[in-house]
Design a protein around this motif. Structure first.
Motif, PDB file in Angstrom:
ATOM      1  N   PRO A  40       0.704  -1.037  -0.096  1.00 28.23           N
ATOM      2  CA  PRO A  40      -0.187   0.108   0.009  1.00 28.23           C
ATOM      3  C   PRO A  40       0.914   1.563  -0.048  1.00 28.23           C
ATOM      4  O   PRO A  40       0.277   2.293  -0.514  1.00 28.23           O
ATOM      5  CB  PRO A  40      -0.850  -0.252   1.295  1.00 28.23           C
ATOM      6  CG  PRO A  40      -1.121  -1.687   1.464  1.00 28.23           C
ATOM      7  CD  PRO A  40       0.343  -2.273   0.984  1.00 28.23           C
ATOM      8  N   THR A  60       1.595   1.847  -3.712  1.00 36.56           N
ATOM      9  CA  THR A  60       0.369   2.037  -4.667  1.00 36.56           C
ATOM     10  C   THR A  60       0.089   3.229  -4.451  1.00 36.56           C
ATOM     11  O   THR A  60      -0.437   4.054  -5.385  1.00 36.56           O
ATOM     12  CB  THR A  60      -0.576   0.895  -4.464  1.00 36.56           C
ATOM     13  OG1 THR A  60      -1.288   0.880  -3.135  1.00 36.56           O
ATOM     14  CG2 THR A  60      -0.248  -0.400  -4.913  1.00 36.56           C
ATOM     15  N   ARG A  61      -0.227   3.635  -3.090  1.00 34.40           N
ATOM     16  CA  ARG A  61      -0.588   5.087  -2.746  1.00 34.40           C
ATOM     17  C   ARG A  61       0.066   6.241  -3.371  1.00 34.40           C
ATOM     18  O   ARG A  61      -0.209   7.268  -3.797  1.00 34.40           O
ATOM     19  CB  ARG A  61      -0.393   5.312  -1.098  1.00 34.40           C
ATOM     20  CG  ARG A  61      -1.186   6.502  -0.513  1.00 34.40           C
ATOM     21  CD  ARG A  61      -0.715   6.880   0.989  1.00 34.40           C
ATOM     22  NE  ARG A  61      -0.305   5.871   1.691  1.00 34.40           N
ATOM     23  CZ  ARG A  61       0.824   5.747   2.372  1.00 34.40           C
ATOM     24  NH1 ARG A  61       1.758   6.723   2.111  1.00 34.40           N
ATOM     25  NH2 ARG A  61       1.283   4.699   3.022  1.00 34.40           N
ATOM     26  N   HIS A  71      -7.871  -4.972  -2.742  1.00 35.53           N
ATOM     27  CA  HIS A  71      -8.092  -4.243  -1.513  1.00 35.53           C
ATOM     28  C   HIS A  71      -8.174  -5.474  -0.611  1.00 35.53           C
ATOM     29  O   HIS A  71      -9.429  -5.958  -0.340  1.00 35.53           O
ATOM     30  CB  HIS A  71      -8.953  -3.207  -1.222  1.00 35.53           C
ATOM     31  CG  HIS A  71      -8.934  -2.477  -0.205  1.00 35.53           C
ATOM     32  ND1 HIS A  71      -9.164  -0.860   0.015  1.00 35.53           N
ATOM     33  CD2 HIS A  71      -8.111  -2.910   1.252  1.00 35.53           C
ATOM     34  CE1 HIS A  71      -8.852  -0.568   1.197  1.00 35.53           C
ATOM     35  NE2 HIS A  71      -8.413  -1.470   1.821  1.00 35.53           N
ATOM     36  N   SER A 128      -4.701  -1.745   4.616  1.00 41.07           N
ATOM     37  CA  SER A 128      -5.034  -0.246   4.642  1.00 41.07           C
ATOM     38  C   SER A 128      -5.501   0.170   3.337  1.00 41.07           C
ATOM     39  O   SER A 128      -6.354   1.119   3.442  1.00 41.07           O
ATOM     40  CB  SER A 128      -4.107   0.621   5.285  1.00 41.07           C
ATOM     41  OG  SER A 128      -2.653   0.446   4.257  1.00 41.07           O
ATOM     42  N   GLU A 129      -4.811  -0.103   2.298  1.00 40.68           N
ATOM     43  CA  GLU A 129      -5.241   0.482   0.611  1.00 40.68           C
ATOM     44  C   GLU A 129      -4.993  -0.760  -0.131  1.00 40.68           C
ATOM     45  O   GLU A 129      -4.349  -1.614   0.212  1.00 40.68           O
ATOM     46  CB  GLU A 129      -4.233   1.774   0.508  1.00 40.68           C
ATOM     47  CG  GLU A 129      -4.543   2.976   1.639  1.00 40.68           C
ATOM     48  CD  GLU A 129      -3.768   4.212   1.375  1.00 40.68           C
ATOM     49  OE1 GLU A 129      -3.945   4.604   0.104  1.00 40.68           O
ATOM     50  OE2 GLU A 129      -2.766   3.987   1.988  1.00 40.68           O
TER      51      GLU A 129
END
Ligand code: ATP
Ligand code: MG
Length: 137
Positions: free
Chosen positions: A10, A13-14, A39, A67-68
């Motif tokens: 994550p 990716t974020r 996800h 989380s994401e």
């Protein structure tokens, strides 16, 4: 020819780093033969990382992974498991060699941008956790 499971975590990716990380794999001669964005639920993350369930960081690790979205992928190549771990760099980015993914992109020991299987047995289990045979081409 060997296959390994990779996860773009994550924190990566974020920050929109999927393409830059994939370029590192491809430059190293690893071929992306399956890929999808997911996800994970907390339960799925917990099951995936079950081997670490007695480690002090398990709860934090599972929460982070859920989380994401993540990108899960199968990488193929000669010695793909070891080659991928070389391209990833050390778990702790402070110890990662120059040019590795974790050296360039990881934020911390926990938020370290990528996961890679560590042995043929774990690679087989981890690939089948996410992909059916038909999805790997
Ligand atoms: P991965 O399994 O994700 O490819 P790794 O094999 O380099 O990484 P492991 O020892 O299997 O490292 O740990 C799994 C993951 O747990 C690490 O990638 C990291 O995100 C997290 N982790 C490991 N040690 C710690 C720690 N001391 N504190 C926080 N998180 C940790
Ligand atoms: Mg590991």
């Amino acid at each position: 020819i060997e296959r390994t499971l990779s996860i773009i975590k994550p924190d990566a990716t974020r920050r929109n780093l999927t393409g830059k990380i994939n370029a590192k794999f491809e430059e190293a001669g690893l071929r992306i033969v399956a890929q999808k964005r997911l996800h994970l639920s907390l339960e799925q993350a917990g099951k995936f990382y079950e081997v670490h369930k007695d480690r002090p960081f398990y709860g934090e690790l599972c929460e982070f992974m859920a989380s994401e979205p993540v990108v899960v992928q199968v990488l193929e190549g000669e010695g793909a498991i070891a080659k991928n771990r070389e391209v990833m760099g050390a778990t702790n980015p402070a110890n990662a060699a120059d040019g590795t993914i974790r050296k360039e992109f990881a934020l911390s020991m926990g938020e370290n941008s990528v996961h890679g299987s560590d042995a043929p047995e774990t690679a087989a289990v981890e690939i089948s956790f996410f992909f059916s045979g038909l999805e790997i081409v």
